[in-house]
Write a protein that holds these residues in place. Sequence first.
Motif, PDB file in Angstrom:
ATOM      1  N   TYR A 187     -12.810-145.974-110.882  1.00 31.05           N
ATOM      2  CA  TYR A 187     -11.786-146.205-110.478  1.00 31.05           C
ATOM      3  C   TYR A 187     -11.384-148.053-111.874  1.00 31.05           C
ATOM      4  N   LYS A 188     -12.535-148.795-111.729  1.00 30.02           N
ATOM      5  CA  LYS A 188     -11.990-149.853-112.972  1.00 30.02           C
ATOM      6  C   LYS A 188     -11.202-149.218-114.252  1.00 30.02           C
ATOM      7  N   GLU A 189     -12.208-148.140-114.665  1.00 35.57           N
ATOM      8  CA  GLU A 189     -11.257-147.770-116.160  1.00 35.57           C
ATOM      9  C   GLU A 189      -9.502-147.300-115.722  1.00 35.57           C
ATOM     10  N   LEU A 190      -9.122-146.752-114.808  1.00 31.44           N
ATOM     11  CA  LEU A 190      -8.114-146.115-114.300  1.00 31.44           C
ATOM     12  C   LEU A 190      -7.148-147.522-114.281  1.00 31.44           C
ATOM     13  N   SER A 191      -7.733-148.215-113.406  1.00 30.67           N
ATOM     14  CA  SER A 191      -7.047-149.779-112.608  1.00 30.67           C
ATOM     15  C   SER A 191      -6.356-150.740-114.055  1.00 30.67           C
ATOM     16  N   ASP A 192      -7.684-150.485-115.259  1.00 33.35           N
ATOM     17  CA  ASP A 192      -6.806-151.243-116.044  1.00 33.35           C
ATOM     18  C   ASP A 192      -5.714-150.935-117.210  1.00 33.35           C
ATOM     19  N   LYS A 193      -5.753-149.257-116.679  1.00 31.52           N
ATOM     20  CA  LYS A 193      -4.168-148.479-117.647  1.00 31.52           C
ATOM     21  C   LYS A 193      -3.290-149.184-116.288  1.00 31.52           C
ATOM     22  N   ASN A 194      -3.651-149.947-115.649  1.00 25.13           N
ATOM     23  CA  ASN A 194      -1.927-149.901-114.921  1.00 25.13           C
ATOM     24  C   ASN A 194      -1.618-151.450-115.857  1.00 25.13           C
ATOM     25  N   PHE A 195      -0.172-151.661-115.535  1.00 19.98           N
ATOM     26  CA  PHE A 195       0.486-152.466-115.485  1.00 19.98           C
ATOM     27  C   PHE A 195       0.522-153.567-114.766  1.00 19.98           C
ATOM     28  N   CYS A 196       0.498-155.104-114.808  1.00 18.65           N
ATOM     29  CA  CYS A 196       0.704-156.089-113.570  1.00 18.65           C
ATOM     30  C   CYS A 196       0.787-156.891-114.021  1.00 18.65           C
ATOM     31  N   ILE A 197       0.983-158.674-112.458  1.00 11.61           N
ATOM     32  CA  ILE A 197       1.501-158.990-113.154  1.00 11.61           C
ATOM     33  C   ILE A 197       0.573-160.272-113.912  1.00 11.61           C
ATOM     34  N   GLU A 198      -0.742-159.711-113.529  1.00  9.74           N
ATOM     35  CA  GLU A 198      -2.082-160.382-113.642  1.00  9.74           C
ATOM     36  C   GLU A 198      -2.183-160.797-115.370  1.00  9.74           C
ATOM     37  N   LYS A 199      -1.435-159.035-115.553  1.00  5.48           N
ATOM     38  CA  LYS A 199      -2.302-158.333-117.468  1.00  5.48           C
ATOM     39  C   LYS A 199      -0.882-158.956-118.121  1.00  5.48           C
ATOM     40  N   GLY A 200       0.176-159.623-117.969  1.00 11.00           N
ATOM     41  CA  GLY A 200       1.073-159.660-118.720  1.00 11.00           C
ATOM     42  C   GLY A 200       2.488-160.069-118.859  1.00 11.00           C
ATOM     43  N   PRO A 252      -1.275-146.099-122.861  1.00  9.39           N
ATOM     44  CA  PRO A 252      -1.928-144.230-122.501  1.00  9.39           C
ATOM     45  C   PRO A 252      -1.782-143.563-122.559  1.00  9.39           C
ATOM     46  N   VAL A 253       0.094-143.596-121.830  1.00 13.27           N
ATOM     47  CA  VAL A 253       1.104-142.129-121.923  1.00 13.27           C
ATOM     48  C   VAL A 253       1.924-142.239-122.922  1.00 13.27           C
ATOM     49  N   LYS A 254       1.920-141.943-123.584  1.00  9.50           N
ATOM     50  CA  LYS A 254       3.517-142.271-124.914  1.00  9.50           C
ATOM     51  C   LYS A 254       4.539-141.585-123.858  1.00  9.50           C
ATOM     52  N   ARG A 255       5.532-141.372-125.528  1.00  6.65           N
ATOM     53  CA  ARG A 255       6.401-140.729-125.096  1.00  6.65           C
ATOM     54  C   ARG A 255       7.000-139.804-124.045  1.00  6.65           C
ATOM     55  N   VAL A 256       8.118-139.570-123.498  1.00  8.19           N
ATOM     56  CA  VAL A 256       8.036-139.062-121.973  1.00  8.19           C
ATOM     57  C   VAL A 256       9.337-138.670-122.583  1.00  8.19           C
ATOM     58  N   ASP A 257       9.577-137.198-121.283  1.00  5.34           N
ATOM     59  CA  ASP A 257      11.048-136.659-121.171  1.00  5.34           C
ATOM     60  C   ASP A 257      11.327-137.639-119.662  1.00  5.34           C
ATOM     61  N   GLU A 258      12.186-138.473-119.946  1.00  2.00           N
ATOM     62  CA  GLU A 258      12.866-139.497-118.601  1.00  2.00           C
ATOM     63  C   GLU A 258      13.857-138.375-117.769  1.00  2.00           C
ATOM     64  N   THR A 259      14.732-137.697-117.982  1.00  2.00           N
ATOM     65  CA  THR A 259      15.183-136.638-117.550  1.00  2.00           C
ATOM     66  C   THR A 259      14.356-135.470-117.049  1.00  2.00           C
ATOM     67  N   LEU A 260      13.863-134.424-117.492  1.00  2.00           N
ATOM     68  CA  LEU A 260      12.954-134.142-116.978  1.00  2.00           C
ATOM     69  C   LEU A 260      12.007-134.153-116.105  1.00  2.00           C
ATOM     70  N   ALA A 261      11.049-135.852-116.135  1.00  4.82           N
ATOM     71  CA  ALA A 261      10.428-136.042-115.529  1.00  4.82           C
ATOM     72  C   ALA A 261      10.752-136.445-114.222  1.00  4.82           C
ATOM     73  N   ALA A 262      12.176-136.847-114.160  1.00  3.58           N
ATOM     74  CA  ALA A 262      12.831-137.300-112.662  1.00  3.58           C
ATOM     75  C   ALA A 262      13.067-135.649-112.029  1.00  3.58           C
ATOM     76  N   ARG A 263      13.766-134.834-113.327  1.00  3.33           N
ATOM     77  CA  ARG A 263      14.706-133.555-111.804  1.00  3.33           C
ATOM     78  C   ARG A 263      13.268-132.083-111.889  1.00  3.33           C
ATOM     79  N   HIS A 264      11.973-132.718-112.564  1.00  8.34           N
ATOM     80  CA  HIS A 264      12.026-131.355-111.919  1.00  8.34           C
ATOM     81  C   HIS A 264       9.658-132.465-112.347  1.00  8.34           C
TER      82      HIS A 264
END
Length: 473
Positions: free
Chosen positions: A49-62, A454-466
């Motif tokens: 779970y620490k590894e998962l949390s490290d993948k998150n971006f937050c105000i304390e990180k940048g 951690p996640v590279k380029r995504v298709d925003e339109t596809l992600a929003a609709r499906h």
Amino acid sequence: MKTIFEKENNTGICLTDEKEDLSFLDSAFLRSGKVGLPNVGELEVLRHYKELSDKNFCIEKGFYPLGSCTMKYNPKVNELAASLEGFVNLHPHTADENSQGSLKLMYLLQEALKRITGMDAVTLQPAAGAHGELTGMMVVKKYFEVKGEKRTKVIIPDSAHGTNPASAHMCGFEIISVKSNEKGQVDIEALKEVLDSEVAAIMMTNPNTLGIFEENVLEISKLMHENGSLLYYDGANFNAIMGYTNPKLMGFDVVHLNLHKTFATPHGGGGPGAGPVCVVEKLKEYLPTPVVKFDGEKYFKEYNLEHSIGHVRSFYGNFGVLVRAYSYILMMGENLKNATEDAVLNANYLKEKLKKYYDLPYDEPCMHEFVLSGERQKHNFGISTLNIAKRLMDSNTHPPTVYFPLIVHEAIMIEPTESETKAKLDEFIDTLISIAKECEDDSEKILSAPHTTPVKRVDETLAARHPDLCFKN
């Protein structure tokens, strides 16, 4: 009920030694086999779970320059106050005489917000900014109903926050848009053209979403009040004026505040938030009930308001956010004014340093935020604002708000807040200048960004609709 612990196959299933009658449940929802939990130790679970949390971006990180949303640092002392046992474990149905500490905090927070806004009465019930907008417009609607006036329209500038028209529409109002002038402010002549006896109110954000202060606000107030209309102040940008002026001095009748922006409580991830509504004297009897009052001896919840719009939230808002906000106000005191100064200084510093490299549609002194445009990069190199935002993610920086406000093409809306140091601002400036140069010299690097997330380029339109919200083993 006694229990036994089954260790067979290390599944660790907790069973009862009595046969329970589960016939009332649909058999489709009853497990017949073993749980199948992974056989791992506590340390492995913590590392996962620490590894998962490290993948998150937050105000304390940048850096998190998210325009319009004020993603500033939340002091940890606020969290300490909100976690005190007397606040955390108090049931919302506790009688007033047994919850004097919590009621006192809410009452004192109301008094502080009254002083800060200049208003005469406050409700702490609304759970977020847009909820505060809705509450405020419900008050406006009820006010005219009681007066017996048929007011069906609400004027909203094209530079307002996007939730304003939705909140007014949900109250049954017709939305009348008024355009901005060449300085990015409300066009007074355009306002006069749409002002008539059916207008209930104008909803304004000041400074507006361009980060520009409405210089003609007193003239607008005079026009509206002469028309018998009310003025609603969207306080999402309140951290740009705090300590220097207030909505009452500008002539507003109703104000909502985003405690999770101006007063440094957690913001993002869907909540929780808080959107208190403050009103002038003539509207105080229309507020949601209960309101918190003090009779000189005890604090209590008052339910008897003559024209109240009723409950707008179960219990009494998001109480933990109220504790955090009050802690912040106590900690800052008169220095709330300094927070405003630093926020405005930081924004103007960034604006002046970056306007050579990106278009600046409204080259005016800004308040706490400003809006650049990637139109130059889009036209000359085929690099959109979205591409620029993606590339920023490779520099441990959260992208600013993009494509808003809608009146700026390829908008890049930047708010540095007062929390950041000059060193961090300079780092951000260098990064955006570097990206501007990459648009000319190495566009492919931008078009394929981000490269380090951690996640590279995504298709925003596809992600929003499906959206894929299913958990898969």
